[in-house]
Design a protein around this motif. Structure first.
Motif, mmCIF file in Angstrom:
data_model
loop_
_atom_site.group_PDB
_atom_site.id
_atom_site.type_symbol
_atom_site.label_atom_id
_atom_site.label_comp_id
_atom_site.label_asym_id
_atom_site.label_seq_id
_atom_site.Cartn_x
_atom_site.Cartn_y
_atom_site.Cartn_z
ATOM 1 N N UNK A 184 76.377 66.956 64.803
ATOM 2 C CA UNK A 184 76.741 66.989 63.393
ATOM 3 C C UNK A 184 77.184 65.625 62.864
ATOM 4 N N UNK A 185 77.809 64.836 63.730
ATOM 5 C CA UNK A 185 78.179 63.513 63.242
ATOM 6 C C UNK A 185 77.915 62.456 64.305
ATOM 7 N N UNK A 186 77.759 61.265 63.811
ATOM 8 C CA UNK A 186 77.441 60.162 64.711
ATOM 9 C C UNK A 186 78.540 59.120 64.602
ATOM 10 N N UNK A 187 79.169 58.819 65.723
ATOM 11 C CA UNK A 187 80.224 57.813 65.701
ATOM 12 C C UNK A 187 79.941 56.732 66.734
ATOM 13 N N UNK A 243 78.035 56.525 70.742
ATOM 14 C CA UNK A 243 76.845 55.689 70.878
ATOM 15 C C UNK A 243 77.009 54.661 71.989
ATOM 16 N N UNK A 244 78.211 54.110 72.067
ATOM 17 C CA UNK A 244 78.474 53.024 73.002
ATOM 18 C C UNK A 244 78.350 53.447 74.461
ATOM 19 N N UNK A 245 78.505 54.747 74.710
ATOM 20 C CA UNK A 245 78.435 55.200 76.103
ATOM 21 C C UNK A 245 76.998 55.449 76.552
ATOM 22 N N UNK A 246 76.058 55.367 75.613
ATOM 23 C CA UNK A 246 74.678 55.736 75.922
ATOM 24 C C UNK A 246 73.794 54.533 76.245
ATOM 25 N N UNK A 305 69.897 58.029 66.838
ATOM 26 C CA UNK A 305 69.807 57.455 65.489
ATOM 27 C C UNK A 305 68.596 58.010 64.749
ATOM 28 N N UNK A 306 67.509 58.154 65.486
ATOM 29 C CA UNK A 306 66.287 58.719 64.904
ATOM 30 C C UNK A 306 66.538 60.114 64.354
ATOM 31 N N UNK A 307 67.235 60.910 65.132
ATOM 32 C CA UNK A 307 67.533 62.274 64.701
ATOM 33 C C UNK A 307 68.401 62.304 63.454
ATOM 34 N N UNK A 308 69.381 61.467 63.423
ATOM 35 C CA UNK A 308 70.258 61.441 62.252
ATOM 36 C C UNK A 308 69.550 60.896 61.020
ATOM 37 N N UNK A 309 68.625 59.984 61.255
ATOM 38 C CA UNK A 309 67.915 59.375 60.128
ATOM 39 C C UNK A 309 67.116 60.414 59.348
ATOM 40 N N UNK A 310 66.700 61.461 60.039
ATOM 41 C CA UNK A 310 65.897 62.496 59.385
ATOM 42 C C UNK A 310 66.645 63.154 58.229
ATOM 43 N N UNK A 311 67.964 63.129 58.309
ATOM 44 C CA UNK A 311 68.766 63.834 57.312
ATOM 45 C C UNK A 311 69.046 63.015 56.053
ATOM 46 N N UNK A 312 68.702 61.739 56.103
ATOM 47 C CA UNK A 312 69.029 60.867 54.973
ATOM 48 C C UNK A 312 68.046 61.086 53.820
ATOM 49 N N UNK A 338 66.705 54.526 55.817
ATOM 50 C CA UNK A 338 67.421 55.521 56.633
ATOM 51 C C UNK A 338 68.189 54.848 57.773
ATOM 52 N N UNK A 339 67.514 53.978 58.481
ATOM 53 C CA UNK A 339 68.176 53.272 59.578
ATOM 54 C C UNK A 339 69.371 52.476 59.057
ATOM 55 N N UNK A 340 69.160 51.828 57.917
ATOM 56 C CA UNK A 340 70.231 51.037 57.322
ATOM 57 C C UNK A 340 71.455 51.882 57.038
ATOM 58 N N UNK A 341 71.234 53.041 56.466
ATOM 59 C CA UNK A 341 72.332 53.958 56.134
ATOM 60 C C UNK A 341 73.099 54.387 57.385
ATOM 61 N N UNK A 342 72.329 54.835 58.366
ATOM 62 C CA UNK A 342 72.947 55.301 59.606
ATOM 63 C C UNK A 342 73.762 54.185 60.258
ATOM 64 N N UNK A 343 73.134 53.045 60.383
ATOM 65 C CA UNK A 343 73.787 51.957 61.098
ATOM 66 C C UNK A 343 74.995 51.432 60.329
ATOM 67 N N UNK A 344 74.904 51.367 59.001
ATOM 68 C CA UNK A 344 76.070 50.857 58.276
ATOM 69 C C UNK A 344 77.244 51.828 58.354
ATOM 70 N N UNK A 345 76.941 53.100 58.588
ATOM 71 C CA UNK A 345 78.044 54.054 58.713
ATOM 72 C C UNK A 345 78.807 53.893 60.026
#
Length: 264
Positions: free
Chosen positions: A3-6, A10-13, A22-29, A44-51
């Motif tokens: 549901x959310x991406x923090x 991400x850092x542990x992956x 990130x790809x999965x979350x981008x679909x929702x933008x 989409x990538x920009x939005x996800x990454x800036x968050x």
DNA sequence: TTTAAGTGCTGCGACACAAG
DNA sequence: CTTGTGTCGCAGCACTTAAA
């Protein structure tokens, strides 16, 4: 689907896992307000990454402080020279191979691709491919060097994701900035400028960067700031003179190798 | 007249993808 | 699996036009 991406998760992956997430979350933008369809994924990538970027930068900066900080010039110098040394070695290997390849082509000359090949001008045809190839490869080198800084995220290195029109994301003046990083102020050719503007303008805090303060600007936009050379490197807490010196050594080493190969 | 900005042309390498 | 082909992004240079 999470549901959310923090940043913390991400850092542990691994890079590959980050990419998938990130790809999965981008679909929702929602991108219905972006006119250019080609830039939808970039947006989409920009939005996800800036968050996630602010927390991501905080982590990188904290990590840097904890370990051997790049603020220490001798440590920074070491990190830069490891990149430039590796680059020189790799390129010289490529040079040798290119000379051999060009010799083979000139001996058989089946289908000359340019005037130099047609006329059997070995040194000229090699010079042509060498300078072009060198310029292109160095473009990536600036990204690698910049990535030493904890104030920098290269989406391709960090997430395995290429964002159209964005080479580098940086944190300065408490802002996350999306930028293109070129070699010279005049790197962009005329027909490429409008596209670059367009690609940058869809992101928050766009920025146009030349790694070196050389040549004249060909990029000019009322809304997108541009910076070059020392001004850029200082923003990401790196020492410009250090970089210039290492690059100078690197290119002189390559130049010498080229001279020797040409003399044979 | 000199300088700056804008545009179009060129070649090389990386990459994706199809054809063999 | 290899090889060819097309696209894209990288770079530099020449030329024209407008501004200083």
């Amino acid at each position: 689907m999470p549901t959310e991406l923090v940043a913390e998760t991400l850092l542990t992956l691994s890079i590959q896992e980050r990419k998938v997430l990130i790809l999965n979350h981008a679909l929702l933008i929602d991108v219905t307000h972006i006119a250019d369809e080609d830039l939808h994924t970039a947006y989409k990538y920009g939005k996800i990454i800036s968050s996630i970027a602010p927390a991501y930068f905080q982590y990188q900066i904290a990590q840097d402080n904890q370990n051997l900080s790049i603020i220490e010039l001798d440590i920074q110098s070491e990190l830069i020279s490891s990149k430039t040394d590796k680059f020189a070695d790799n390129f010289i290997e490529w040079l040798k191979a290119d000379f051999q390849k060009k010799s083979a082509i000139l001996e058989h000359h089946p289908n000359p691709r340019n005037l130099f090949e047609l006329c059997g001008a070995k040194l000229l045809v090699t010079s042509n491919s060498v300078t072009r190839s060198l310029s292109t490869k160095m473009g990536v080198l600036w990204e690698e060097i910049a990535n030493i800084s904890p104030y920098v995220i290269i989406p391709e290195f960090e997430f395995g994701i290429k964002i159209t029109g964005i080479d580098i994301i940086l944190f300065s003046e408490e802002q996350v900035k999306f930028a293109q990083l070129k070699t010279l102020k005049g790197t962009l050719t005329g027909s490429q400028v409008p596209r670059a503007k367009h690609e940058l303008s869809i992101h928050q805090n766009p920025l146009f960067i030349a790694a070196f303060n050389l040549g004249d600007w060909t990029f000019n936009d009322s809304k997108i700031p541009r910076i070059a050379g020392k001004v850029f490197w200082e923003k990401i807490h790196m020492d410009y003179n250090l970089i210039e010196n290492h690059v100078r050594n690197m290119l002189q080493k390559i130049d010498k190798a080229f001279t020797e190969l040409a003399a044979k």
